[in-house]
Structure formats: C-alpha cells, structure tokens
Design an enzyme around this catalytic site. Sequence first.
Site, PDB file in Angstrom:
ATOM      1  N   GLY A   1       0.828  -1.198   0.000  1.00 30.53           N
ATOM      2  CA  GLY A   1       0.000   0.000   0.000  1.00 30.53           C
ATOM      3  C   GLY A   1       0.858   1.240   0.000  1.00 30.53           C
ATOM      4  O   GLY A   1       2.074   1.169   0.185  1.00 30.53           O
TER       5      GLY A   1
ATOM      6  N   GLU B   1      -1.091   2.713   6.590  1.00 36.00           N
ATOM      7  CA  GLU B   1      -1.141   3.720   5.516  1.00 36.00           C
ATOM      8  C   GLU B   1      -2.012   4.907   5.899  1.00 36.00           C
ATOM      9  O   GLU B   1      -1.702   6.052   5.551  1.00 36.00           O
ATOM     10  CB  GLU B   1      -1.637   3.086   4.214  1.00 36.00           C
ATOM     11  CG  GLU B   1      -0.711   2.014   3.637  1.00 36.00           C
ATOM     12  CD  GLU B   1       0.704   2.515   3.365  1.00 36.00           C
ATOM     13  OE1 GLU B   1       0.893   3.741   3.194  1.00 36.00           O
ATOM     14  OE2 GLU B   1       1.623   1.680   3.341  1.00 36.00           O
TER      15      GLU B   1
ATOM     16  N   THR C   1       8.482   8.030  20.527  1.00 36.24           N
ATOM     17  CA  THR C   1       8.841   6.786  19.847  1.00 36.24           C
ATOM     18  C   THR C   1      10.360   6.682  19.876  1.00 36.24           C
ATOM     19  O   THR C   1      11.053   7.628  19.501  1.00 36.24           O
ATOM     20  CB  THR C   1       8.341   6.789  18.391  1.00 36.24           C
ATOM     21  OG1 THR C   1       8.778   7.995  17.751  1.00 36.24           O
ATOM     22  CG2 THR C   1       6.835   6.702  18.323  1.00 36.24           C
TER      23      THR C   1
HETATM   24 ZN   LIG Z   1       4.724   3.086   5.491  1.00 35.43          ZN
END
Ligand SMILES: [Zn+2]
Length: 514
Positions: free
Chosen positions: A200, A237, A261
Amino acid sequence: MTRFYPREKLTQLIVGLVMTASPAVVPAAQAQRICGTPSAEEWQAQLNPAQQQAYQRAEARAAQRQQEAAAGTAARTAAGGVTIPVVVHVVYNTAAQNVTDAQIQAQIDVLNRDYSRTNPDAVNTPAAFAGRTAAVGVQFRLAVRDPKGAATNGIERRQTTAAYWLGDRVKMSSFGGLDAWPAGQYLNLWVCNLDAGMLGYAQLPGGEPAFDGVVLLYSTLPGGAAPYNLGRTATHEVGHWLNLSHIFQGGCRGTDNVDDTPPQSAANYGCPTFPRTSCGAAGANGDMFMNFMDYVDDACMNSFTAGQRLRVQTLFEANGLRSSLLASPGLTPVATPLPVTLVEFGATARATAVQLHWTTAQEKNNAYFALERAHDGQHFAEVSRLTGSGTSSTARRYTYTDATLPAAVTLYYRLRQVDLDGTTTYSEVRTVNRPEQHEAFQVLPTLVADGQLRYTAAEAGQLECCSVSGQRVLPAVQLPAGTGQLDVRHLRSGTYFARLTSQAGVRVSRFVVE
Ligand SMILES: [Zn+2]
C-alpha cells in the site's frame, strides 16, 4: 535538500523495477512488507511552493504542540473525537480482487479498533511501552452521502482490464481507475492489485486533492493473504495519510517528529520478540517494533503512542491540513422516503361508473393518494385526490367511485402516493373493461339500412351525431332514458358517431349508414 532513502525504500525501488519488468512473478503472498509512501522530506520535495509552505506551517505547528506537551503546557489528550467519512474505490480485474462489502466493513472495523486502542491484541504491548500507548481519537465510517448529495454505501466498484497498478493511475477514471471524491470531505481508499510487491501507499496531507488518499493491495484487507491479512496495512497507511512517519525514519539519528517513539535503525520485519534493540543505549527499551508505523507482520503490531496522537490531532485544529473533514456532509444521511405498504388495489366496472378500492397495511408520512386515469394506458391525468392517514400501523381502506367516465371502453387506473416531503411513488396499473357501456348507451343495429337510428339509453342526455372528422351532422337533441329512434335519412353513406352526454358521463357508439 538532502534526499534520504532508507534501505527499505531502495529495496522497494529495486523490487519495483524487477516486478514491473516481469509482473507475472509477483507472489500472491508477500514475503516482506513494502510500503510505497514517501517520507515527509521526500513528500515536501514533490509539492508546489504554496503547498510546501502550508505543509511546513503544519509541521511547525505539530512541533510546537510536541514541545508544549513535553513542557506540560498542553495536554497530550485531544478534546473530542474525529469521525472521518470514507469512500472505498474497488478497482478490480479478477473476482478475487473484487473484495466484498463485508471485507470492507471489517477493514473499517479494524481501523476503528486500532485508532481507539480497543484492538484485542493491545494487551500484547510490552509493559515497557504500554505507558506511552494511546487512542489516536480518530474514527472512520463509510460515507452515506456522496458528493452529489445522493445516498451511498460508501463503496464504488469498477472492473478494469489492467492486471496490475503502479502509480496514481488507479485514481483516474480516464485510465480505467476511479476518480477521488473531494479529498477535503472524504478519506479516499483505493483497493486494487498493486504492482511491485507493494502492500500500500498513502499521500501525506497537503498535496493534490485528486490523488489524496490511500491505495491498498486487495489482499491486505481482513480475510486476505497472510501474514498481512488482518487489515493493518490500512492502519499503517492511514497513519501516513494522517501525517505519521515510519517509526524508523532517518535511522538512529533521524526522527519521525514524534518524541515518545524510540530511535530505531531500520524497519523490523516478521514478529520480533521484546526486547529488540537496534540503536544501543539511545533506546533504553529497544525498538517499539509493535508500533503500527513499523513493518512487522499484521499480527505483531498493536500500538500508536500519545506523541503520534498529538501529531495527528494537530491536523484537525483550525486551518489544519485535514480540518475540513470535520465539516464534511459525507456522514449526513440522505432523507429517504418511508414506505407506504399497499396490499391491494382494484378497479371494478359498474353500469355507469368504475369502483376503485385500495388498502394499506401501514403508512408513514403519507400525505395523499392521487387517483390517476388514462384511456390509452399512457397519458394519465388526476381524477381525484384522497388524503392519506399520515402515519398508521393498522390497515386502512380507501374507496372511490369514478362516475365521470370518458368514452373509451378500456380504462387504466393507477395511484400516485405522495409523502409529506413530496416524494412520489406509483402503484401498479389496473385495467378496467366496460362491456356495460353498451347498455348505458347503444346504437343497435350499428348498420343503418332504413334511415332510422335505433338506440337504447340508460339515462337521459344530449345526443349529437358526428362524422369521422368530428363535424356535427345533426342538431343536438335531448333524449329521454329508454329506447327510441331518430330519423337520419339525410345522412350520406359512411361511418358516424352517436355521442350521448349524460350525468354519468359521455358515451359514444359508432354506426354505419348504408
Ligand atoms: Zn509506510
């Protein structure tokens, strides 16, 4: 501007070239996750100057929010949720690519669980990372109103001759794809057979509306091909579409512009076990490989972080790059006419009238019935209007006597039911034959050989005799009810019509003078 291609991106480009040259070797099941979304840096390079400035302003705002949150001057929790109307464009070549409505709904359900952290596998997040996970606060629903204001199920389909798609042609009807719906009002999701082994790709915010949205390999929807068959490709996505970067963006020294993160050298694949450390001491607990923005298998990703939520929510602030979705009409139901259930509609010929009757089992918002009649089955005109019962759940019976009949032997009736909002529904047509007409007024015999027109009239009325061309050939005379005869010796040989107008209507009988 420095271009940075992570190893996966290069792999993707190389694989893309190979697969483009020989698409027949694309495997049915993916060996590795390949995402075709550009990095934020690459994305900016593709934008025109005005779009670049807007994107940089959005990035500056996102960075500011991150700093405010770190300093404790802004809450990481956004107030209120966001629900995004979704349109799914299925562009398929084979039956397998034509994913079902049920698969699409299952995909929407996965998105909603993952973006609200109600996904059952959230319990798999290692304790070291569980404290920084978050519900992003975005929900998704298939659109119920299309851009033209018509009702929709939020899914459109088109069969194509193209076996594979690469690039944005799938977003253009002129190339056999399906055009985007207005990107400011809908999340456009294309489902097709992507080339180059790609699962994707997404368009980041702030680009051309005609290409805005997410493209998914058909087999990544729930029920597709393992190990990418749980709908997490869409979660990943859509994360990009909401301006999230890969968690490993830029490697150990790079950043995904999210401060909670941990740094990560490169993408993780498969299903790593905790701890998995790629950047040494910089990430005390190692990689957050179970983050939706890594490359692990569907079954092994389960988390977004509070920092990612903050970055997403910034898009929905006033003038944010996705804020127009908040005012989308895509989830406003289109008012649909409520049913009036007609269980019976009949028409019966009487001597000088037609008796009509109909019964409804239930009525909702029923304003009235218009009874319509035609002598030719085509040109209906309203005869009468009967008020409906509004809303009723019990049987209602209606009757009407049509005594003002035209000359035709065969008559056609139908009901035009009109709702309170003006919506109109037609009943089936009922046909009535009136043999009784000959008894109401009849010339017999119809062949006049002795100059005497003999007739029978059920009611008194005015008689006229006309030629075929409509010219009156006798003065109008008043006839009593009963039988009688008229002197028509002066009429030349030919066909004529005797026309009796009475209170019951007009009756016509044809006769021929020898
Ligand atoms: Zn990605």
